[in-house]
Design an enzyme around this catalytic site. Structure first.
Site, mmCIF file in Angstrom:
data_model
loop_
_atom_site.group_PDB
_atom_site.id
_atom_site.type_symbol
_atom_site.label_atom_id
_atom_site.label_comp_id
_atom_site.label_asym_id
_atom_site.label_seq_id
_atom_site.Cartn_x
_atom_site.Cartn_y
_atom_site.Cartn_z
ATOM 1 N N LYS A 180 -9.778 -0.758 3.915
ATOM 2 C CA LYS A 180 -9.460 0.574 4.431
ATOM 3 C C LYS A 180 -10.246 0.748 5.729
ATOM 4 O O LYS A 180 -11.464 0.644 5.736
ATOM 5 C CB LYS A 180 -9.831 1.649 3.415
ATOM 6 C CG LYS A 180 -8.919 1.688 2.205
ATOM 7 C CD LYS A 180 -9.329 2.796 1.250
ATOM 8 C CE LYS A 180 -8.309 2.937 0.130
ATOM 9 N NZ LYS A 180 -8.169 1.713 -0.680
ATOM 10 N N ASP A 207 -5.032 -1.471 4.304
ATOM 11 C CA ASP A 207 -4.516 -0.370 3.501
ATOM 12 C C ASP A 207 -4.165 0.811 4.407
ATOM 13 O O ASP A 207 -4.765 0.984 5.481
ATOM 14 C CB ASP A 207 -5.558 0.078 2.478
ATOM 15 C CG ASP A 207 -5.622 -0.839 1.270
ATOM 16 O OD1 ASP A 207 -4.686 -1.634 1.077
ATOM 17 O OD2 ASP A 207 -6.611 -0.754 0.521
ATOM 18 N N MET A 208 -3.222 1.630 3.956
ATOM 19 C CA MET A 208 -2.870 2.837 4.691
ATOM 20 C C MET A 208 -3.484 4.046 3.993
ATOM 21 O O MET A 208 -3.463 4.128 2.767
ATOM 22 C CB MET A 208 -1.349 2.986 4.793
ATOM 23 C CG MET A 208 -0.894 3.969 5.859
ATOM 24 S SD MET A 208 -1.393 3.497 7.535
ATOM 25 C CE MET A 208 -0.243 2.155 7.874
ATOM 26 N N ARG A 264 3.149 -4.414 2.481
ATOM 27 C CA ARG A 264 3.140 -3.857 1.125
ATOM 28 C C ARG A 264 3.729 -2.447 1.178
ATOM 29 O O ARG A 264 3.231 -1.582 1.912
ATOM 30 C CB ARG A 264 1.716 -3.795 0.570
ATOM 31 C CG ARG A 264 1.635 -3.220 -0.849
ATOM 32 C CD ARG A 264 0.221 -2.790 -1.209
ATOM 33 N NE ARG A 264 -0.731 -3.867 -1.022
ATOM 34 C CZ ARG A 264 -2.008 -3.672 -0.673
ATOM 35 N NH1 ARG A 264 -2.458 -2.449 -0.429
ATOM 36 N NH2 ARG A 264 -2.810 -4.701 -0.518
ATOM 37 N N GLY A 311 2.814 6.118 -2.210
ATOM 38 C CA GLY A 311 1.855 6.963 -1.499
ATOM 39 C C GLY A 311 1.043 7.800 -2.457
ATOM 40 O O GLY A 311 1.604 8.459 -3.348
ATOM 41 N N ARG A 334 -6.114 7.404 -8.854
ATOM 42 C CA ARG A 334 -5.278 6.726 -9.848
ATOM 43 C C ARG A 334 -4.843 7.703 -10.941
ATOM 44 O O ARG A 334 -3.726 7.654 -11.429
ATOM 45 C CB ARG A 334 -6.034 5.558 -10.489
ATOM 46 C CG ARG A 334 -6.445 4.461 -9.550
ATOM 47 C CD ARG A 334 -5.319 3.682 -8.913
ATOM 48 N NE ARG A 334 -4.621 4.346 -7.847
ATOM 49 C CZ ARG A 334 -5.084 4.475 -6.602
ATOM 50 N NH1 ARG A 334 -6.262 4.015 -6.278
ATOM 51 N NH2 ARG A 334 -4.352 5.071 -5.677
#
Length: 309
Positions: free
Chosen positions: A100, A136-137, A186, A190, A291
């Site tokens: 990130k 990563d976004m 990937r 979102g 998560r």
């Protein structure tokens, strides 16, 4: 009324709640389902177990949103140590890393340049041991900066991967731009709580956007990475791959460590390339709460574990 997702994402930014949960031994025990441990040796043990089962991995040293250049440098050093730990295992691209950019100082003044400077040696070290890095976004406000860093890195390391979030309205155009030879992308739905002006909010709209973006990537000449636990999206990816003549080594499914483990094993045994996203490190709180926000089943699992003791 606020949604469960909005409430949980808000909780991820509350220091008092963070301190309470992080300090609870039971919470830490439950978190181990999703996080490979706090130390590099713990993470490498999980890597060896998963790859031994035929599941590739992408490793994320947890940490984001740093506000001190010294912390950004520490993120770089942690990834370099991770890659040094992976080297003797000889796993090649079966063990890549995800980063990130906010952990590399992206949000600091001059952050785009700083993040590029600090992440470049990580990409170089990964290439030296025969593997890759995926960026990563994060929040929508960082997309342009992240893609700009990606473009610079891909000049020398074209296999550097990117993540696109289907929930963002711009993503179909971004997918077309990245669906080029050698590009690794990937696609995820979102995990950030974005306004309707930039993101689809309805679940059905997000699913439809995911399907459109997936079609763009699978039809293109790049390497699609299907980041989803949704059986419908995985099945769609399989149908599209068959329709467009993709070989098993030209695309993959990615799922989070600790989620749908039996399905990961089943897919891998059936010949689909599967990669688990494996996070580790002491800064696991924000990741864990996101998560929970993503899937009600995760929240139910956590609450059942708390009340069953």
């Amino acid at each position: 009324m606020l949604s469960t997702k909005t409430v949980l994402l808000g909780a991820s930014r509350r220091p008092a709640l963070r301190r309470a949960l992080v300090g609870t031994p039971l919470t830490r025990q439950v978190v181990r389902r999703f996080v490979a441990g706090e130390t590099l040796p713990e993470a490498l043990a999980v890597v060896e177990r998963l790859t031994g089962e035929g599941i590739a991995v992408t490793l994320d040293h947890l940490g984001e949103g740093v506000t001190d250049p010294a912390d950004a440098e520490a993120s770089r050093d942690a990834y370099l140590a991770l890659l040094d730990g992976l080297a003797p295992l000889g796993l090649g691209t079966d063990a890549e890393v995800s980063v990130k950019l906010s952990a590399f100082g992206q949000a600091l003044p001059g952050g785009q340049d700083l993040a590029l400077e600090l992440v470049r040696p990580v990409v170089e070290r990964a290439a030296a041991i025969g593997t890759t890095v995926t960026l990563d976004m994060e929040e929508s406000a960082t997309v342009d900066s992240t893609l700009a860093v990606l473009a610079e890195l891909r000049r020398d390391h074209p296999g550097t991967g990117a993540v696109l979030q289907a929930a963002l309205r711009r993503t179909e155009d971004d997918a077309r731009a990245l669906a080029v030879p050698g590009s690794r992308v990937r696609l995820v739905k979102g995990a950030y709580d974005e306004p309707a002006s930039v993101a689809f909010r309805d679940r059905g709209d997000v699913d439809a956007a995911y399907a459109r973006c997936l079609g763009v990537l699978v039809r293109g000449p790049g390497y699609p990475m299907v980041g989803s636990h949704d059986p419908a999206m995985v099945a769609l990816a399989q149908r599209l791959a068959a329709e467009y003549g993709r070989t098993p080594d030209s695309w993959e499914v990615q799922m989070l460590h600790g989620i749908r483990l039996d399905e990961q094993r089943r897919l891998a045994a059936a010949g689909t390339r599967v990669r688990a996203y494996v996070p580790y490190g002491v800064d696991w709180y924000g990741y864990f709460v996101r998560r929970l926000a993503e899937r009600p089943a995760n929240l139910r699992f956590f609450l059942r574990a708390l009340v069953s003791r």
